[in-house]
Design a protein around this motif. Structure first.
Motif, PDB file in Angstrom:
ATOM      1  N   PRO A 315       0.820  -1.214   0.000  1.00 54.30           N
ATOM      2  CA  PRO A 315       0.000   0.000   0.000  1.00 54.30           C
ATOM      3  C   PRO A 315       0.856   1.267   0.000  1.00 54.30           C
ATOM      4  CG  PRO A 315      -0.869  -1.593   1.558  1.00 54.30           C
ATOM      5  CD  PRO A 315       0.451  -2.129   1.098  1.00 54.30           C
ATOM      6  N   TRP A 316       0.390   2.279  -0.728  1.00 54.35           N
ATOM      7  CA  TRP A 316       1.175   3.509  -0.867  1.00 54.35           C
ATOM      8  C   TRP A 316       1.396   4.207   0.468  1.00 54.35           C
ATOM      9  CZ3 TRP A 316      -0.615   8.170   0.781  1.00 54.35           C
ATOM     10  CH2 TRP A 316      -2.000   8.296   0.965  1.00 54.35           C
ATOM     11  N   TRP A 317       0.387   4.137   1.341  1.00 56.10           N
ATOM     12  CA  TRP A 317       0.496   4.880   2.604  1.00 56.10           C
ATOM     13  C   TRP A 317       1.516   4.235   3.549  1.00 56.10           C
ATOM     14  CZ3 TRP A 317      -0.951   1.924   6.756  1.00 56.10           C
ATOM     15  CH2 TRP A 317      -1.807   0.844   6.502  1.00 56.10           C
ATOM     16  N   ILE A 318       1.697   2.913   3.429  1.00 58.94           N
ATOM     17  CA  ILE A 318       2.716   2.249   4.247  1.00 58.94           C
ATOM     18  C   ILE A 318       4.115   2.629   3.767  1.00 58.94           C
ATOM     19  CG2 ILE A 318       3.738   0.031   4.879  1.00 58.94           C
ATOM     20  CD1 ILE A 318       0.977  -1.175   4.962  1.00 58.94           C
ATOM     21  N   ILE A 319       4.297   2.559   2.439  1.00 58.74           N
ATOM     22  CA  ILE A 319       5.630   2.850   1.920  1.00 58.74           C
ATOM     23  C   ILE A 319       5.999   4.320   2.133  1.00 58.74           C
ATOM     24  CG2 ILE A 319       5.127   3.488  -0.492  1.00 58.74           C
ATOM     25  CD1 ILE A 319       7.391   1.496  -1.267  1.00 58.74           C
ATOM     26  N   GLU A 320       4.994   5.192   2.087  1.00 56.95           N
ATOM     27  CA  GLU A 320       5.260   6.610   2.334  1.00 56.95           C
ATOM     28  C   GLU A 320       5.708   6.840   3.785  1.00 56.95           C
ATOM     29  OE1 GLU A 320       2.992  10.438   0.750  1.00 56.95           O
ATOM     30  OE2 GLU A 320       1.925   9.553   2.448  1.00 56.95           O
ATOM     31  N   GLU A 321       5.094   6.083   4.709  1.00 55.74           N
ATOM     32  CA  GLU A 321       5.379   6.256   6.133  1.00 55.74           C
ATOM     33  C   GLU A 321       6.797   5.803   6.487  1.00 55.74           C
ATOM     34  OE1 GLU A 321       3.609   4.280  10.172  1.00 55.74           O
ATOM     35  OE2 GLU A 321       2.161   4.968   8.678  1.00 55.74           O
ATOM     36  N   ILE A 322       7.299   4.758   5.799  1.00 58.94           N
ATOM     37  CA  ILE A 322       8.620   4.210   6.166  1.00 58.94           C
ATOM     38  C   ILE A 322       9.663   4.477   5.091  1.00 58.94           C
ATOM     39  CG2 ILE A 322       7.615   2.430   7.642  1.00 58.94           C
ATOM     40  CD1 ILE A 322       7.993   0.409   5.387  1.00 58.94           C
ATOM     41  N   ALA A 323       9.387   5.447   4.186  1.00 58.54           N
ATOM     42  CA  ALA A 323      10.257   5.692   3.035  1.00 58.54           C
ATOM     43  C   ALA A 323      11.697   6.003   3.437  1.00 58.54           C
ATOM     44  CB  ALA A 323       9.691   6.824   2.182  1.00 58.54           C
ATOM     45  N   GLU A 324      11.881   6.864   4.440  1.00 57.90           N
ATOM     46  CA  GLU A 324      13.238   7.261   4.819  1.00 57.90           C
ATOM     47  C   GLU A 324      14.038   6.074   5.336  1.00 57.90           C
ATOM     48  OE1 GLU A 324      14.661  10.107   4.148  1.00 57.90           O
ATOM     49  OE2 GLU A 324      12.766  10.694   3.184  1.00 57.90           O
ATOM     50  N   ASP A 325      13.385   5.233   6.134  1.00 57.62           N
ATOM     51  CA  ASP A 325      14.072   4.040   6.650  1.00 57.62           C
ATOM     52  C   ASP A 325      14.460   3.098   5.512  1.00 57.62           C
ATOM     53  OD1 ASP A 325      13.831   4.625   9.500  1.00 57.62           O
ATOM     54  OD2 ASP A 325      11.688   4.350   9.179  1.00 57.62           O
ATOM     55  N   LEU A 326      13.572   2.974   4.529  1.00 59.41           N
ATOM     56  CA  LEU A 326      13.854   2.090   3.399  1.00 59.41           C
ATOM     57  C   LEU A 326      15.042   2.602   2.577  1.00 59.41           C
ATOM     58  CD1 LEU A 326      10.170   1.442   2.258  1.00 59.41           C
ATOM     59  CD2 LEU A 326      11.677  -0.187   3.411  1.00 59.41           C
ATOM     60  N   LYS A 327      15.118   3.906   2.396  1.00 58.89           N
ATOM     61  CA  LYS A 327      16.229   4.475   1.637  1.00 58.89           C
ATOM     62  C   LYS A 327      17.558   4.277   2.360  1.00 58.89           C
ATOM     63  CE  LYS A 327      14.182   8.493   0.864  1.00 58.89           C
ATOM     64  NZ  LYS A 327      13.993   9.888   0.341  1.00 58.89           N
ATOM     65  N   GLU A 328      17.520   4.330   3.697  1.00 60.30           N
ATOM     66  CA  GLU A 328      18.736   4.083   4.469  1.00 60.30           C
ATOM     67  C   GLU A 328      19.241   2.661   4.284  1.00 60.30           C
ATOM     68  OE1 GLU A 328      18.053   5.096   8.522  1.00 60.30           O
ATOM     69  OE2 GLU A 328      17.823   7.245   8.126  1.00 60.30           O
ATOM     70  N   GLU A 329      18.320   1.764   3.911  1.00 60.96           N
ATOM     71  CA  GLU A 329      18.694   0.364   3.647  1.00 60.96           C
ATOM     72  C   GLU A 329      19.146   0.169   2.196  1.00 60.96           C
ATOM     73  OE1 GLU A 329      18.878  -2.103   5.701  1.00 60.96           O
ATOM     74  OE2 GLU A 329      17.916  -1.268   7.502  1.00 60.96           O
ATOM     75  N   GLY A 330      19.218   1.286   1.431  1.00 61.87           N
ATOM     76  CA  GLY A 330      19.661   1.199   0.043  1.00 61.87           C
ATOM     77  C   GLY A 330      18.581   0.818  -0.938  1.00 61.87           C
ATOM     78  N   LEU A 331      17.318   0.942  -0.532  1.00 55.35           N
ATOM     79  CA  LEU A 331      16.193   0.579  -1.397  1.00 55.35           C
ATOM     80  C   LEU A 331      15.580   1.829  -2.031  1.00 55.35           C
ATOM     81  CD1 LEU A 331      14.572  -2.067   0.964  1.00 55.35           C
ATOM     82  CD2 LEU A 331      16.237  -2.441  -0.867  1.00 55.35           C
ATOM     83  N   ASN A 332      14.801   1.618  -3.100  1.00 52.32           N
ATOM     84  CA  ASN A 332      14.209   2.727  -3.842  1.00 52.32           C
ATOM     85  C   ASN A 332      12.682   2.665  -3.765  1.00 52.32           C
ATOM     86  OD1 ASN A 332      16.744   3.715  -4.900  1.00 52.32           O
ATOM     87  ND2 ASN A 332      16.742   1.915  -6.244  1.00 52.32           N
ATOM     88  N   PRO A 333      12.079   3.382  -2.805  1.00 51.25           N
ATOM     89  CA  PRO A 333      10.624   3.380  -2.676  1.00 51.25           C
ATOM     90  C   PRO A 333       9.973   4.416  -3.600  1.00 51.25           C
ATOM     91  CG  PRO A 333      11.586   4.625  -0.874  1.00 51.25           C
ATOM     92  CD  PRO A 333      12.729   4.123  -1.701  1.00 51.25           C
ATOM     93  N   SER A 334       8.800   4.076  -4.129  1.00 45.19           N
ATOM     94  CA  SER A 334       8.056   5.017  -4.967  1.00 45.19           C
ATOM     95  C   SER A 334       6.567   4.697  -4.886  1.00 45.19           C
ATOM     96  CB  SER A 334       8.530   4.953  -6.428  1.00 45.19           C
ATOM     97  OG  SER A 334       8.336   3.645  -6.956  1.00 45.19           O
ATOM     98  N   ILE A 335       5.767   5.638  -5.352  1.00 47.55           N
ATOM     99  CA  ILE A 335       4.324   5.442  -5.450  1.00 47.55           C
ATOM    100  C   ILE A 335       3.962   5.423  -6.935  1.00 47.55           C
ATOM    101  CG2 ILE A 335       2.044   6.426  -4.978  1.00 47.55           C
ATOM    102  CD1 ILE A 335       3.212   7.621  -2.419  1.00 47.55           C
ATOM    103  N   ILE A 336       3.187   4.434  -7.335  1.00 48.60           N
ATOM    104  CA  ILE A 336       2.857   4.244  -8.748  1.00 48.60           C
ATOM    105  C   ILE A 336       1.346   4.324  -8.944  1.00 48.60           C
ATOM    106  CG2 ILE A 336       2.867   2.584 -10.670  1.00 48.60           C
ATOM    107  CD1 ILE A 336       5.533   1.568  -9.622  1.00 48.60           C
ATOM    108  N   GLU A 337       0.952   5.035 -10.000  1.00 47.64           N
ATOM    109  CA  GLU A 337      -0.448   5.062 -10.434  1.00 47.64           C
ATOM    110  C   GLU A 337      -0.496   4.510 -11.844  1.00 47.64           C
ATOM    111  OE1 GLU A 337      -4.182   8.140 -11.280  1.00 47.64           O
ATOM    112  OE2 GLU A 337      -2.253   8.931 -10.579  1.00 47.64           O
ATOM    113  N   ARG A 338      -1.375   3.537 -12.078  1.00 50.61           N
ATOM    114  CA  ARG A 338      -1.476   2.954 -13.417  1.00 50.61           C
ATOM    115  C   ARG A 338      -2.880   2.465 -13.697  1.00 50.61           C
ATOM    116  NH1 ARG A 338      -1.931  -2.550 -13.405  1.00 50.61           N
ATOM    117  NH2 ARG A 338      -0.978  -3.749 -11.707  1.00 50.61           N
TER     118      ARG A 338
END
Length: 352
Positions: A315-338
């Motif tokens: 879910p977008w709201w989960i990834i938005e909430e933990i985005a900074e922590d994920l980036k610190e782990e070297g991951l690339n979080p984003s929100i997608i609309e399709r």
């Protein structure tokens, strides 16, 4: 609109009609799958909006490239389709393929699955009979612009009459441009319907449209100034006419088709927008096991993420909430609309 236009119905999106075929009614509901047979066509109409990517000999069911019959059936099931619109390019360049898919859809979903076909060809009676016997319900002819003045007594008038005699609903579907009034006599004489589409600019027709001095109606759409007026000239003269506005196709038919598909196929992790697109979070990285482990550390439930090749979706709201922590782990979080189709068009990607 003139009061003399009895029985005229206006929609809130600029369309108007005195008559709607069953195919049009199902399109209004977003209940028709679009079966694009081939991008090949020999007509070269200056207003053709077909993208360069589609001008190939490929078949698509909605946005899905068709590799086998199951792709077509699965796409119809995914959107709970009540019918199919067959289009192209010129679909009857591949008549056996058209006949095959008509039979396939009728066998799988029954006679009530409504199928209509667009064509710029005036087929001989033999092919029209084969189409009717296969189960085609409705046929929409697109005579080239240069023939509109000479339609009376032409192969197109003969094909319309043959189609009606063979039990199909028949009519013409044309852009609403200068000269379209010339087809009115054939519409009246044959008893067929006339669908007029508001002319639109596209990436592929813009140069030719500008060379002919067409201009945009406003800054809010791709519709051409004056297109609606040509339909209005015919509106009180023909018993079966439908003007389909640019806004109606975008905000009406497409939106309803997207919503219908999204409601049928959206995952727990997807959010459906008012426009029928889906929004979700995407986590990219080379090691999906690592990504799953990190999500577990944040106590994200298993049923709220899906592992794919090199990505995990949640879910977008989960990834938005933990985005900074994920980036610190070297991951690339984003929100997608399709779009909610298989391999649906990506509307927007927002890196976090």
């Amino acid at each position: 609109m003139n009061d003399s236009m009895k029985g005229m119905v206006r929609t809130d999106k600029g369309s108007f009609y005195t008559y709607l075929t069953r195919g049009c009614k199902l399109c209004q509901q977003g209940a028709k799958m679009v079966l694009f047979i081939t991008g090949i066509c020999n007509r070269g109409c200056f207003y053709c909006p077909l993208s360069e990517e589609r001008k190939k000999d490929d078949t698509y069911a909605n946005e899905r490239l068709v590799k086998d019959d199951e792709d077509v059936i699965d796409e119809a099931i995914r959107m709970d389709a009540l019918g199919t619109g067959i289009t192209g390019g010129e679909p009857l360049i591949r008549p056996e393929l058209v006949l095959h898919y008509i039979r396939l859809l009728k066998e799988r979903f029954g006679k009530e699955h409504h199928i209509h076909l667009y064509t710029s060809i005036a087929p001989k009676r033999e092919l029209l009979k084969a189409l009717s016997e296969a189960g085609l319900d409705e046929i929409r002819f697109h005579p080239p612009e240069q023939l509109w003045k000479e339609l009376k007594g032409s192969d197109f008038e003969r094909a319309i009459r043959d189609s009606i005699e063979l039990g199909m609903e028949a009519g013409m579907e044309l852009p609403s441009i200068e000269g379209v009034s010339h087809v009115g006599d054939v519409v009246i004489d044959t008893g067929c319907f006339l669908n007029l589409n508001e002319l639109e600019f596209s990436d592929t027709n813009a140069i030719e449209m500008k060379e002919r001095n067409f201009v945009l109606k406003d800054d809010m759409s791709n519709a051409v100034e004056g297109s609606e007026e040509f339909a209005l000239e015919l509106a009180d003269k023909l018993p079966k006419i439908h003007f389909c506005s640019s806004r109606y196709k975008d905000a009406g038919q497409l939106r309803e088709r997207l919503l219908r598909t999204a409601r049928k196929t959206a995952r727990e992790l997807d959010e459906i927008t008012e426009e029928g697109t889906i929004v979700y979070g995407s986590l990219e990285g080379a090691d999906t096991d690592k990504m799953v482990g990190i999500l577990h550390s944040f106590e994200v439930p298993e049923d709220l993420f899906e592992v794919k090749a090199n990505t995990v979706e949640l879910p977008w709201w989960i990834i938005e909430e933990i985005a900074e922590d994920l980036k610190e782990e070297g991951l690339n979080p984003s929100i997608i609309e399709r779009y909610p189709f298989e391999d649906g068009l990506v509307v927007e990607v927002i890196p976090l």
